[in-house]
Every structure is written in C-alpha cells, then in structure tokens.
Motif scaffolding. Structure first.
Motif, short mmCIF file in Angstrom:
data_model
loop_
_atom_site.label_atom_id
_atom_site.label_comp_id
_atom_site.label_asym_id
_atom_site.label_seq_id
_atom_site.Cartn_x
_atom_site.Cartn_y
_atom_site.Cartn_z
N LEU A 14 -5.71 -9.19 0.07
CA LEU A 14 -4.69 -9.67 -0.87
C LEU A 14 -5.29 -9.85 -2.27
O LEU A 14 -4.65 -9.51 -3.27
CB LEU A 14 -4.10 -11.00 -0.36
CG LEU A 14 -3.20 -10.89 0.87
CD1 LEU A 14 -2.93 -12.26 1.46
CD2 LEU A 14 -1.89 -10.19 0.53
N ARG A 15 -6.51 -10.34 -2.34
CA ARG A 15 -7.17 -10.52 -3.64
C ARG A 15 -7.47 -9.17 -4.31
O ARG A 15 -7.21 -8.99 -5.51
CB ARG A 15 -8.47 -11.32 -3.49
CG ARG A 15 -8.25 -12.80 -3.19
CD ARG A 15 -9.53 -13.59 -3.44
NE ARG A 15 -10.63 -13.15 -2.59
CZ ARG A 15 -10.85 -13.61 -1.37
NH1 ARG A 15 -10.04 -14.52 -0.83
NH2 ARG A 15 -11.88 -13.19 -0.66
N VAL A 16 -8.00 -8.24 -3.54
CA VAL A 16 -8.34 -6.93 -4.10
C VAL A 16 -7.07 -6.18 -4.53
O VAL A 16 -7.04 -5.53 -5.58
CB VAL A 16 -9.14 -6.09 -3.08
CG1 VAL A 16 -9.35 -4.66 -3.59
CG2 VAL A 16 -10.50 -6.75 -2.81
N ALA A 17 -6.00 -6.31 -3.72
CA ALA A 17 -4.73 -5.68 -4.07
C ALA A 17 -4.21 -6.22 -5.41
O ALA A 17 -3.74 -5.45 -6.26
CB ALA A 17 -3.70 -5.91 -2.97
N ALA A 18 -4.31 -7.52 -5.59
CA ALA A 18 -3.86 -8.11 -6.84
C ALA A 18 -4.70 -7.61 -8.03
O ALA A 18 -4.15 -7.27 -9.08
CB ALA A 18 -3.91 -9.64 -6.75
N GLU A 19 -6.01 -7.55 -7.85
CA GLU A 19 -6.91 -7.08 -8.91
C GLU A 19 -6.63 -5.62 -9.26
O GLU A 19 -6.77 -5.22 -10.42
CB GLU A 19 -8.36 -7.24 -8.47
CG GLU A 19 -8.82 -8.69 -8.36
CD GLU A 19 -10.15 -8.83 -7.64
OE1 GLU A 19 -10.73 -7.80 -7.28
OE2 GLU A 19 -10.61 -9.97 -7.45
N ALA A 20 -6.22 -4.82 -8.25
CA ALA A 20 -5.96 -3.39 -8.46
C ALA A 20 -4.54 -3.15 -8.96
O ALA A 20 -4.17 -2.00 -9.23
CB ALA A 20 -6.21 -2.62 -7.18
N GLY A 21 -3.74 -4.20 -9.05
CA GLY A 21 -2.37 -4.05 -9.51
C GLY A 21 -1.44 -3.43 -8.50
O GLY A 21 -0.41 -2.83 -8.86
N LEU A 22 -1.75 -3.56 -7.21
CA LEU A 22 -0.89 -2.99 -6.16
C LEU A 22 0.29 -3.89 -5.88
O LEU A 22 0.18 -5.10 -5.91
CB LEU A 22 -1.72 -2.80 -4.88
CG LEU A 22 -2.97 -1.93 -4.97
CD1 LEU A 22 -3.57 -1.74 -3.59
CD2 LEU A 22 -2.66 -0.57 -5.60
N LEU A 40 0.83 -1.21 0.00
CA LEU A 40 0.00 0.00 0.00
C LEU A 40 0.86 1.26 0.00
O LEU A 40 0.59 2.22 -0.73
CB LEU A 40 -0.93 -0.01 1.21
CG LEU A 40 -2.11 -0.98 1.14
CD1 LEU A 40 -2.71 -1.21 2.53
CD2 LEU A 40 -3.19 -0.47 0.18
N GLU A 41 1.91 1.25 0.80
CA GLU A 41 2.78 2.42 0.88
C GLU A 41 3.42 2.72 -0.47
O GLU A 41 3.62 3.89 -0.83
CB GLU A 41 3.85 2.20 1.94
CG GLU A 41 4.58 3.45 2.35
CD GLU A 41 5.20 3.35 3.73
OE1 GLU A 41 5.68 4.39 4.22
OE2 GLU A 41 5.22 2.26 4.31
N ALA A 42 3.74 1.69 -1.22
CA ALA A 42 4.38 1.87 -2.52
C ALA A 42 3.39 2.33 -3.60
O ALA A 42 3.82 2.74 -4.69
CB ALA A 42 5.04 0.56 -2.95
N ALA A 43 2.10 2.28 -3.31
CA ALA A 43 1.09 2.57 -4.33
C ALA A 43 0.17 3.73 -3.94
O ALA A 43 -0.92 3.89 -4.50
CB ALA A 43 0.24 1.33 -4.58
N ILE A 44 0.59 4.58 -3.00
CA ILE A 44 -0.26 5.67 -2.53
C ILE A 44 -0.62 6.60 -3.69
O ILE A 44 0.26 7.11 -4.38
CB ILE A 44 0.44 6.47 -1.41
CG1 ILE A 44 0.56 5.61 -0.15
CG2 ILE A 44 -0.34 7.75 -1.10
CD1 ILE A 44 1.34 6.29 0.96
N PRO A 45 -1.92 6.83 -3.93
CA PRO A 45 -2.33 7.76 -5.00
C PRO A 45 -2.19 9.20 -4.55
O PRO A 45 -2.17 9.49 -3.34
CB PRO A 45 -3.79 7.39 -5.23
CG PRO A 45 -4.26 6.88 -3.89
CD PRO A 45 -3.07 6.20 -3.26
#
Length: 340
Positions: free
Chosen positions: A332-340, A189-194
């Motif tokens: 973990l599933r949602v993160a993968a779907e969002a490309g995080l 999450l930290e690496a993908a902050i919008p």
C-alpha cells in the motif's frame, strides 16, 4: 532420522542406479526454509553431496510447485550464461517417489538465508553481494527463448494482466480469512497496468535467499528455485527483488532482516544497477514493486494454508513470507509512492 516426503531406501536405490559416482550409504537432511518445494541435502559415504527437490505434501493448488517444469527449465538453461545448478537426474517413477523428484548438483558458496550469515560479512562484501544480485538478472532476461526451447513455456499475452488473474485466483483458493486490502490492491494494479514492451524469461521469485554467491560476494554462482519461472515483463523480477529488500526501519523478520544491515545497497541503488546493466527504462518499476509485494502476500497465505492443512510442511525456521499483513502494508505504501 527418516525424512518426511522421501522413501530413503527407494531414493537411494534410484540414485545409485543413475551412474552419478555415489557411494552408499546415503544420508538425507532437509535444508532451506522449505515452505514451498521441499529441499534435501544428500550426502554419500565419501562426503559427496547433491540436492533433491520435490513438491510439498498434502493438497496443492493447480499449476503450483511443478518440479517437472523446473526440471525442464534448468535443463534448457544449461546452455546459457545463466548460473544454475547442473541437473543430475529426474524421476516420476511411483516405485521411487509419490511426487516428481529432481536431483541437482550441490553448488559451493554462500546462501544468505538468515541474518547471522549476513552479520558475518563486512559492509563492503554486503555491498558487493547486493549489487551482484541486480547484475545476475541481466543474463536471465537475455535468454534466447527460441534457442533454448523455452518459447512455449508460457503465454506471450500481456504479463501483468495474466499475473493479476492468476494470483487473484490463488488468493481465492488459499486464503484463510477475509482481507479486503488484497482485493483493493488488485483493483488498483489492474487500473495502472503499464504497456508491455517485450517478453523475456522471468524467474518469478528472485531474492537474496534464492541465490548462491561467491564467498567474497563478487558474483552469483547459482540462481535457485525456478518453480515460478515464466515468460513476461523483465521488470517483474526487479520488482520481486525490491519487494524482498526491506530498508532500515521497515518491518522485517527472518532472513529479510539481513538487507537492513549497513553496507547493503538501497533499493534505489539496486534498481539503478539493473538499469545500467540492461539499458531498460525503470519508469514502471513502482508498479512491479507493488505487484510483487501483493503477490508475495498471497504466496504467504498459501504457506499458511498448507501448514494448516498438513503441519509436516512447516519448516524449522519461519519463512519471511509468513507475515502476510506486513507485505500488504508495504504494498500500500509503495503503491501510493508510485501514484497507483
């Protein structure tokens, strides 16, 4: 039955002196899932009712369960279109209570805090109810912070970074075991902050069991439980709503089972309704959905910790957030779907 956490005689005397038109004697009953701030229904001799809120018992984490802060927020929102229960009284008097105590009006309506309530609704009413929740976020995120005096409620610094820092600390303070996925998700999450585009009021715990809706499901009559309210990115609330909205076939327990019933809108439909109501871009919703699931897992661990520390905090009905591993798996599933 005497309610744990309340001196019923002292609280009765306090409420009687608040000029609320109550007639003694008062009776007290604990209501709700009760895994965070404790909530009680108060009924007077005529059947008139109000609601009391106080922090949970035992050791509390810093900044958590701040009923005085909740009192401030509810008072500020009384002048806005945000539907909230009216504030009736507040006290921190040690002669009345060992913790801050907030009295608010009882709001008539439907609370879907178990699957049986949802099963009694027709599919069309379920659909209306779900979309009403997405619609109810619009006035919250439109609150004029300056006019309501809430501009200094929290920092205006980037919200996602603040959330990650706060909830990492909460995890360290409340965890009952090692769970590597919690730290791994925080890193992703930290690496993908919008980028943060705006700062609005954020409810912080917006979901189906924290609202009172009209019996026909057409609109929300009151948004409840403002203890996690802050300032930040409005999509955080949409992410929270989606996190508490499992689809058919996904693991769920307790009141979370309700949204898997036929008629309730999908997460995609909920997000689309919010986008239509507010005109906001939904590009970052996957990030906020993931962060919400991660945060709920940490809150759930706090529930586990408080119950282990003091079993009196346990509600009669198991809270949906009691299942830490399920929320982490979904994150973990949602993160993968969002490309995080």
């Amino acid at each position: 039955m005497t309610q744990v956490g309340l001196d019923e005689a002292a609280v009765s005397a306090w409420l009687d002196g608040c000029d609320l038109g109550l007639r003694l004697p008062l009776t007290f009953a604990r209501i709700g899932l009760g895994q965070s701030n404790l909530t009680f229904m108060v009924t007077d001799a005529t059947g008139a009712r109000l609601i009391l809120r106080r922090p949970p018992l035992g050791r509390l984490l810093a900044s958590a369960h701040d009923v005085a802060r909740e009192h401030r927020i509810l008072k500020a929102l009384e002048s806005t279109p945000v539907p909230t229960p009216a504030v009736l009284a507040f006290t921190e008097d040690p002669a009345v209570t060992d913790a801050p105590l907030l009295a608010v009006a009882h709001v008539e309506g439907l609370v879907v805090d178990n699957v049986q309530v949802a099963e009694a609704l027709s599919p069309s009413r379920r659909g209306s109810l779900g979309l009403a929740l997405a619609t109810a976020l619009e006035p919250i995120h439109a609150v004029d912070l300056g006019a309501t005096g809430l501009e200094d409620l929290a920092s205006h610094k980037p919200f996602a970074a603040r959330q990650l820092k706060r909830w990492r600390r909460q995890w360290e303070d409340s965890r009952t075991r090692d769970l590597k996925a919690v730290d791994d998700l925080a890193d992703r999450l930290e690496a993908a902050i919008p980028p943060q585009e705006e700062v609005t009021l954020v409810h912080g715990d917006f979901h189906l069991s924290n609202v009172i809706v009209a019996p026909d499901g057409s609109h929300v009559r009151a948004v409840l439980d403002w203890e996690l309210c802050t300032l930040g990115d409005p999509l955080a609330d949409l992410g929270c709503l989606l996190a508490y909205w499992p689809a058919d076939g996904e693991p769920a327990t307790g009141p979370l089972l309700a949204t898997r019933l036929p008629g309730f809108p999908s997460r995609r439909e909920m997000a689309a309704r919010y986008g239509d109501e507010t005109g906001r871009s939904l590009d970052a919703v996957g990030f906020w959905h993931t962060l919400a699931l991660w945060k709920i897992a940490i809150i759930a661990e706090g529930v586990r910790r408080r119950t282990l520390d003091d079993p009196r905090n346990a509600a009669e009905v198991s809270a949906p957030a009691a299942h830490v591993d399920d929320f982490i798996a979904r994150a973990l599933r949602v993160a993968a779907e969002a490309g995080l």
